[in-house]
Write a protein that holds these residues in place. Structure first.
Motif, PDB file in Angstrom:
ATOM      1  N   ARG A   1       0.850  -1.192   0.000  1.00 50.72           N
ATOM      2  CA  ARG A   1       0.000   0.000   0.000  1.00 50.72           C
ATOM      3  C   ARG A   1       0.885   1.241   0.000  1.00 50.72           C
ATOM      4  O   ARG A   1       1.711   1.438   0.878  1.00 50.72           O
ATOM      5  CB  ARG A   1      -0.926   0.011   1.216  1.00 50.72           C
TER       6      ARG A   1
ATOM      7  N   GLY B   1      -0.740   4.319  -1.151  1.00 53.94           N
ATOM      8  CA  GLY B   1      -1.676   5.431  -1.189  1.00 53.94           C
ATOM      9  C   GLY B   1      -2.931   5.106  -0.412  1.00 53.94           C
ATOM     10  O   GLY B   1      -3.178   3.944  -0.032  1.00 53.94           O
ATOM     11  N   ALA B   2      -3.735   6.112  -0.184  1.00 51.27           N
ATOM     12  CA  ALA B   2      -4.990   5.921   0.532  1.00 51.27           C
ATOM     13  C   ALA B   2      -5.949   5.074  -0.295  1.00 51.27           C
ATOM     14  O   ALA B   2      -5.841   5.010  -1.526  1.00 51.27           O
ATOM     15  CB  ALA B   2      -5.622   7.273   0.834  1.00 51.27           C
TER      16      ALA B   2
ATOM     17  N   GLY C   1      -4.879   2.300  -4.006  1.00 49.51           N
ATOM     18  CA  GLY C   1      -3.806   2.565  -3.042  1.00 49.51           C
ATOM     19  C   GLY C   1      -2.668   1.578  -3.043  1.00 49.51           C
ATOM     20  O   GLY C   1      -1.672   1.788  -2.342  1.00 49.51           O
TER      21      GLY C   1
ATOM     22  N   THR D   1      -0.803   8.982   0.619  1.00 49.04           N
ATOM     23  CA  THR D   1      -1.436   8.391   1.810  1.00 49.04           C
ATOM     24  C   THR D   1      -2.294   9.410   2.549  1.00 49.04           C
ATOM     25  O   THR D   1      -3.097   9.035   3.410  1.00 49.04           O
ATOM     26  CB  THR D   1      -0.361   7.845   2.780  1.00 49.04           C
TER      27      THR D   1
END
Length: 472
Positions: free
Chosen positions: A279, A281-282, A318, A427
């Motif tokens: 992961r 990114g959001a 993400g 993120t």
């Protein structure tokens, strides 16, 4: 002059069969490589201070011969397409170690065409191009008494490329490119501010000459200049930032895109190296590079190694899914080429480069995202920026931005810069608008001393905890 067969521009001193024979001979001991031939015609008109300042036209033709063995690359080029020049260039490749694996398989062939073969330079007479710039200048000055200066530029190129490989693979692409830019300086009470807007793509001049199009360019440039006349000093500190749709995707391009190119990741010098499946990114953040969108500035029917372009999902919801690859880095990393091998011209060797890079839209209403901000800024447009590939750290200057207080737009601000790093900024995305837009076709990407046309885009994005460097 209109040419019915663009390939005739490449084969004035060289027969196609001879080109193939020379390529087979000079690349016989290589893992990979190609003979890249190119003809390019370009023009540039500049109108400033009420008169035509520049009217440039150029033609160029040449070849680049590249051989690859392992991680080694031999490359030579010349501005003469002839058998003798190619043989001389082939002497360079004798310095390479013999190939261990033999020639890599050729790219997948395609007959897809994402843009017209016609030349934009030939379709409109010289007088009409000058008249358009004169009209833009006249209309812009009449639109508001505060307009002090108008600059307008019109640019076009028409490039014919042919890629020949030792295994018999031959691919041809004919690439038009046009661009219109309008810049306006507004003056009020001794203060001067600038606004600018541009548009273009891989097409003919038709769209740019439509009154609706160039009037839109005037409106946007003038609006930005007038807004900046009322701007106040930008605040500074860590705060919530709302990024507008479309062109602000240039921040994504620089802060994240370059770090996802294959060469940096193969060498372990990117902030994203070795993180496939992690992961980064959001949730909801999906980043795509797609060179197969018709008529877009960053699009190519085939890349500069002959590989068809395609949609490449780099980050999905993400999670890091992959990198952009040319043939050399793809082979060394054991993955397929993705159609991202690009070069500025025949005088340059290809490398992994972006095409049209953007973040997909989400489900949030942009007005609702604005309402969430208690104290922050709204960045509508960007100018220049810098990024460090290893760390992903970036600095971007805003050309149009506003204070946001209690969910409402406040005064325009001047001198705002956004500071952060690519992996972290992804993120901190807390809202993704449903208004994804691509830019209007003016992007230029620089890497390793080479410049190529590129596209960017994104929806409205809400980002928490970005550092704003201001003037207050």
């Amino acid at each position: 002059m209109t040419f019915t067969d663009p390939r005739s521009l490449l084969y004035r001193q060289l027969d196609p069969a001879e080109a193939l024979a020379l390529t087979r001979d000079t690349l016989s001991a290589c893992d990979d490589g190609e003979l890249y031939m190119q003809f390019i015609a370009s023009e540039a008109f500049g109108f400033d201070d009420g008169r035509l300042k520049t009217a440039d036209y150029s033609r160029d033709a040449g070849f680049g011969l590249r051989g690859v063995s392992g991680e080694m690359t031999g490359f030579a080029h010349a501005n003469e397409i002839s058998a003798a020049a190619i043989r001389r260039a082939g002497e360079t490749l004798k310095l390479l170690d013999p190939a261990a694996q033999g020639m890599s398989p050729p790219p997948k062939p395609t007959n897809r065409h994402l843009y017209t073969d016609a030349s934009p330079l030939d379709a409109v007479p010289f007088e009409a191009k000058v008249k358009l710039l004169e009209e833009i200048d006249r209309v812009a000055r009449a639109r508001d008494p505060r307009v002090a200066q108008v600059s307008a530029t019109l640019l076009a190129s028409w490039s014919v490329v042919e890629i020949v490989r030792a295994d018999g693979f031959v691919a041809t692409d004919v690439r038009p490119l046009v661009r219109l830019n309008v810049s306006i300086v507004a003056e009020q009470n001794g203060r001067r501010e600038t606004g600018s807007f541009g548009m273009g793509g891989r097409k003919l001049y038709d769209d740019l000459f439509a009154p609706d199009a160039w009037n839109e360019a005037i409106d946007h440039a003038l609006s930005q200049a007038l807004v900046n006349l009322d701007s106040v000093d930008a605040p500074a500190g860590e705060m919530t930032v709302l990024l507008g749709p479309g062109w602000p995707g240039v921040l994504l391009h620089e802060a994240v895109g370059h770090g996802l190119e294959g060469d940096f990741n193969r060498k372990g010098t990117s902030a994203f190296s070795g993180r496939i499946g992690e992961r980064v990114g959001a949730p909801g953040v999906t980043v795509v590079d797609d060179g197969s969108i018709a008529a877009r500035r960053g699009s190519l029917s085939i890349d500069d190694e002959g590989t068809p372009t395609q949609e490449n999902v780099l980050i999905e919801d993400g999670v890091l899914k992959g990198y952009m690859q040319d043939r050399l880095n793809a082979r060394l990393m054991g993955v397929p080429a993705t159609g991202n091998g690009r070069r500025e011209s025949y005088a340059h060797a290809p490398m992994p480069r972006m095409t049209n890079t953007f973040m997909r839209g989400g489900n949030d209403d942009p007005a609702e995202l604005l309402s969430r901000i208690k104290n922050g800024i709204y960045a509508k447009s960007f100018g220049g920026g810098q990024v460090d590939i290893v760390s992903g750290k970036f600095v971007f200057s805003c050309t149009e931005a506003y204070k946001v207080e209690d969910g409402k737009l406040g005064a325009p601000i001047k001198g705002a810069t956004l500071i952060g790093d690519g992996p972290t900024v992804l993120t901190r995305v807390t809202g993704i608008g449903n208004d994804m837009a691509l830019d209007h076709g003016v992007g230029v990407c620089g890497k390793g001393g080479q410049s190529v046309p590129a596209g960017v885009g994104q929806p409205t994005l809400l980002v928490e905890g970005l550092t704003v460097g201001g003037t207050a």
